[in-house]
Design an enzyme around this catalytic site. Structure first.
Site, PDB file in Angstrom:
ATOM      1  N   ARG A  51       0.811  -1.211   0.000  1.00  0.00           N
ATOM      2  CA  ARG A  51       0.000   0.000   0.000  1.00  0.00           C
ATOM      3  C   ARG A  51       0.843   1.260   0.000  1.00  0.00           C
ATOM      4  O   ARG A  51       0.313   2.356   0.099  1.00  0.00           O
ATOM      5  CB  ARG A  51      -0.858  -0.021   1.232  1.00  0.00           C
ATOM      6  CG  ARG A  51      -2.283   0.341   0.952  1.00  0.00           C
ATOM      7  CD  ARG A  51      -2.996   0.164   2.234  1.00  0.00           C
ATOM      8  NE  ARG A  51      -4.324   0.592   2.203  1.00  0.00           N
ATOM      9  CZ  ARG A  51      -5.364  -0.229   2.078  1.00  0.00           C
ATOM     10  NH1 ARG A  51      -5.190  -1.501   1.895  1.00  0.00           N
ATOM     11  NH2 ARG A  51      -6.567   0.256   2.145  1.00  0.00           N
ATOM     12  N   ARG A  98      -9.232   8.283   3.737  1.00  0.00           N
ATOM     13  CA  ARG A  98      -8.695   7.085   3.071  1.00  0.00           C
ATOM     14  C   ARG A  98      -8.404   7.354   1.600  1.00  0.00           C
ATOM     15  O   ARG A  98      -7.427   6.858   1.044  1.00  0.00           O
ATOM     16  CB  ARG A  98      -9.676   5.921   3.215  1.00  0.00           C
ATOM     17  CG  ARG A  98      -9.615   5.281   4.606  1.00  0.00           C
ATOM     18  CD  ARG A  98     -10.828   4.451   4.926  1.00  0.00           C
ATOM     19  NE  ARG A  98     -11.082   3.388   3.986  1.00  0.00           N
ATOM     20  CZ  ARG A  98     -12.289   2.850   3.780  1.00  0.00           C
ATOM     21  NH1 ARG A  98     -13.331   3.276   4.463  1.00  0.00           N
ATOM     22  NH2 ARG A  98     -12.434   1.890   2.905  1.00  0.00           N
TER      23      ARG A  98
HETATM   24  P1  AP5 Z   1      -8.986  -2.313   3.421  1.00  0.00           P
HETATM   25  O1  AP5 Z   1      -9.882  -3.220   4.143  1.00  0.00           O
HETATM   26  O2  AP5 Z   1      -8.014  -2.862   2.463  1.00  0.00           O
HETATM   27  O3  AP5 Z   1      -9.860  -1.173   2.768  1.00  0.00           O
HETATM   28  P2  AP5 Z   1      -9.715  -0.328   1.388  1.00  0.00           P
HETATM   29  O4  AP5 Z   1      -8.495  -0.477   0.597  1.00  0.00           O
HETATM   30  O5  AP5 Z   1     -10.070   1.062   1.791  1.00  0.00           O
HETATM   31  O6  AP5 Z   1     -10.699  -0.981   0.446  1.00  0.00           O
HETATM   32  P3  AP5 Z   1     -12.122  -1.392   0.779  1.00  0.00           P
HETATM   33  O7  AP5 Z   1     -12.128  -2.706   1.481  1.00  0.00           O
HETATM   34  O8  AP5 Z   1     -12.829  -0.217   1.427  1.00  0.00           O
HETATM   35  O9  AP5 Z   1     -12.771  -1.517  -0.674  1.00  0.00           O
HETATM   36  P4  AP5 Z   1     -12.714  -2.702  -1.726  1.00  0.00           P
HETATM   37  O10 AP5 Z   1     -11.966  -2.191  -2.919  1.00  0.00           O
HETATM   38  O11 AP5 Z   1     -12.275  -3.986  -1.122  1.00  0.00           O
HETATM   39  O12 AP5 Z   1     -14.239  -2.760  -2.119  1.00  0.00           O
HETATM   40  P5  AP5 Z   1     -15.361  -3.878  -1.824  1.00  0.00           P
HETATM   41  O13 AP5 Z   1     -15.112  -5.101  -2.642  1.00  0.00           O
HETATM   42  O14 AP5 Z   1     -15.603  -4.011  -0.384  1.00  0.00           O
HETATM   43  O15 AP5 Z   1      -8.141  -1.470   4.500  1.00  0.00           O
HETATM   44  C1  AP5 Z   1      -8.759  -0.871   5.604  1.00  0.00           C
HETATM   45  C2  AP5 Z   1      -7.729  -0.202   6.479  1.00  0.00           C
HETATM   46  O16 AP5 Z   1      -6.805  -1.184   6.993  1.00  0.00           O
HETATM   47  C3  AP5 Z   1      -6.839   0.846   5.795  1.00  0.00           C
HETATM   48  O17 AP5 Z   1      -7.450   2.113   5.753  1.00  0.00           O
HETATM   49  C4  AP5 Z   1      -5.591   0.817   6.705  1.00  0.00           C
HETATM   50  O18 AP5 Z   1      -5.819   1.528   7.891  1.00  0.00           O
HETATM   51  C5  AP5 Z   1      -5.477  -0.661   7.066  1.00  0.00           C
HETATM   52  N1  AP5 Z   1      -4.624  -1.406   6.126  1.00  0.00           N
HETATM   53  C6  AP5 Z   1      -4.989  -2.435   5.297  1.00  0.00           C
HETATM   54  N2  AP5 Z   1      -3.942  -2.858   4.579  1.00  0.00           N
HETATM   55  C7  AP5 Z   1      -2.882  -2.090   4.942  1.00  0.00           C
HETATM   56  C8  AP5 Z   1      -1.530  -2.025   4.521  1.00  0.00           C
HETATM   57  N3  AP5 Z   1      -1.037  -2.835   3.565  1.00  0.00           N
HETATM   58  N4  AP5 Z   1      -0.730  -1.107   5.119  1.00  0.00           N
HETATM   59  C9  AP5 Z   1      -1.176  -0.293   6.088  1.00  0.00           C
HETATM   60  N5  AP5 Z   1      -2.455  -0.287   6.508  1.00  0.00           N
HETATM   61  C10 AP5 Z   1      -3.306  -1.175   5.938  1.00  0.00           C
HETATM   62  O19 AP5 Z   1     -16.626  -3.143  -2.521  1.00  0.00           O
HETATM   63  C11 AP5 Z   1     -17.167  -1.957  -1.968  1.00  0.00           C
HETATM   64  C12 AP5 Z   1     -18.696  -1.997  -2.087  1.00  0.00           C
HETATM   65  O20 AP5 Z   1     -19.057  -1.920  -3.466  1.00  0.00           O
HETATM   66  C13 AP5 Z   1     -19.352  -3.280  -1.554  1.00  0.00           C
HETATM   67  O21 AP5 Z   1     -20.526  -2.958  -0.907  1.00  0.00           O
HETATM   68  C14 AP5 Z   1     -19.615  -4.124  -2.804  1.00  0.00           C
HETATM   69  O22 AP5 Z   1     -20.726  -4.965  -2.639  1.00  0.00           O
HETATM   70  C15 AP5 Z   1     -19.858  -3.044  -3.848  1.00  0.00           C
HETATM   71  N6  AP5 Z   1     -19.414  -3.434  -5.184  1.00  0.00           N
HETATM   72  C16 AP5 Z   1     -18.264  -4.101  -5.517  1.00  0.00           C
HETATM   73  N7  AP5 Z   1     -18.182  -4.256  -6.850  1.00  0.00           N
HETATM   74  C17 AP5 Z   1     -19.288  -3.651  -7.372  1.00  0.00           C
HETATM   75  C18 AP5 Z   1     -19.777  -3.450  -8.711  1.00  0.00           C
HETATM   76  N8  AP5 Z   1     -19.113  -3.904  -9.766  1.00  0.00           N
HETATM   77  N9  AP5 Z   1     -20.937  -2.782  -8.857  1.00  0.00           N
HETATM   78  C19 AP5 Z   1     -21.627  -2.310  -7.777  1.00  0.00           C
HETATM   79  N10 AP5 Z   1     -21.222  -2.455  -6.509  1.00  0.00           N
HETATM   80  C20 AP5 Z   1     -20.060  -3.122  -6.317  1.00  0.00           C
END
Ligand code: AP5
Ligand code: MG
Length: 218
Positions: free
Chosen positions: A88, A172
């Site tokens: 990240r 974020r």
């Molecule tokens: P993390 O859990 O990795 O969160 P993120 O990167 O902010 O990503 P998200 O999980 O929010 O989104 P996603 O892309 O996975 O989307 P999703 O599939 O859920 O990290 C959280 C925290 O942990 C960070 O802020 C940090 O503090 C820490 N952290 C983690 N890794 C770290 C690292 N390497 N270093 C340091 N800190 C770290 O989809 C989102 C929504 O959209 C869902 O509701 C889904 O149903 C919907 N959706 C998905 N695809 C579609 C589509 N095609 N059409 C319509 N809706 C859709």
């Protein structure tokens, strides 16, 4: 295959990773899910991570890299893995390169999910995840569960992530632009990046991702 998934918060990394990992028979490794599992078990690592996650900041590299490395060394990851949320920042990417190099291995691809910011905000606002396993992800309108508030996969309770509040999402996104986006150029220099649009239905995006990973036109 050893693949890194990259994209802004809410892009659909976790959603796509579940399907891609199944199709490719490799484990889905999400550092966010690993931190959330530690938070629910109330471990020391979980307590530390929570303070950073709730503020929308990155958890320090010292703990994140060790945790990711431990997971990648598990037997199920011997023949490949799909990393979601790691690396990240550039120092995590360098640490991953070092780790793979010391084992005589390398990454095969970095899949970059492109989604406009207004769509990301809609996806995050409606997201609900499972309390038992945070890799079970739903959306109140786009992928609703069969029964309100109940996980289809395991019957767990669905809830809204603490870091999905408007202010934390803004933070974020800022952290993504300043710290995570630079890894795309880092991997472009290694010729590893494949970029796809993550707009459209979940299964359409999976198809696009599978063709991009196999080198076909998406
Ligand atoms: P993390 O859990 O990795 O969160 P993120 O990167 O902010 O990503 P998200 O999980 O929010 O989104 P996603 O892309 O996975 O989307 P999703 O599939 O859920 O990290 C959280 C925290 O942990 C960070 O802020 C940090 O503090 C820490 N952290 C983690 N890794 C770290 C690292 N390497 N270093 C340091 N800190 C770290 O989809 C989102 C929504 O959209 C869902 O509701 C889904 O149903 C919907 N959706 C998905 N695809 C579609 C589509 N095609 N059409 C319509 N809706 C859709
Ligand atoms: Mg996720």
């Amino acid at each position: 295959m050893r693949i890194v998934l990259v994209g802004p918060p809410g892009a659909g990394k976790g959603t796509q990773a579940a399907f891609l990992a199944k199709n490719l028979s490799i484990p889905h490794i999400s550092t966010g899910d690993l931190f959330r599992a530690n938070i629910s078990r109330q471990t020391e690592l979980g307590k530390l991570a929570k303070s950073y996650m709730d503020a929308g900041n990155l958890v320090p590299d010292e703990v994140t890299i060790g945790m990711a490395k431990d997971r990648m060394e598990q037997p199920d990851a011997e023949n490949g893995f799909l990393l979601d949320g790691f690396p990240r920042n550039v120092s995590q990417a360098e640490a991953l390169d070092e780790m793979l190099k010391s084992e005589g291995m390398k990454l095969d691809a970095v899949l970059d999910l492109e989604v406009p910011e207004d769509e990301v905000v809609k996806r995050i606002a409606g997201r609900r995840i499972c309390r038992k396993d945070s890799s079970h992800v739903f959306h109140v309108t786009y992928s609703p569960p069969k029964a309100d508030g109940v996980c289809d996969a395991c019957g767990g309770e669905l809830y809204q992530r603490e870091d999905d509040s408007e202010d934390t999402v803004r933070k974020r996104l800022e952290v993504y632009h300043t710290q995570t986006e630079p890894i795309i150029d880092y991997y472009k220099a290694q010729g590893l990046v494949v970029t796809i649009s993550a707009l459209g239905k979940v299964d359409e995006v999976t198809k696009r991702a599978m063709s991009a990973l196999s080198g076909e036109d998406a």
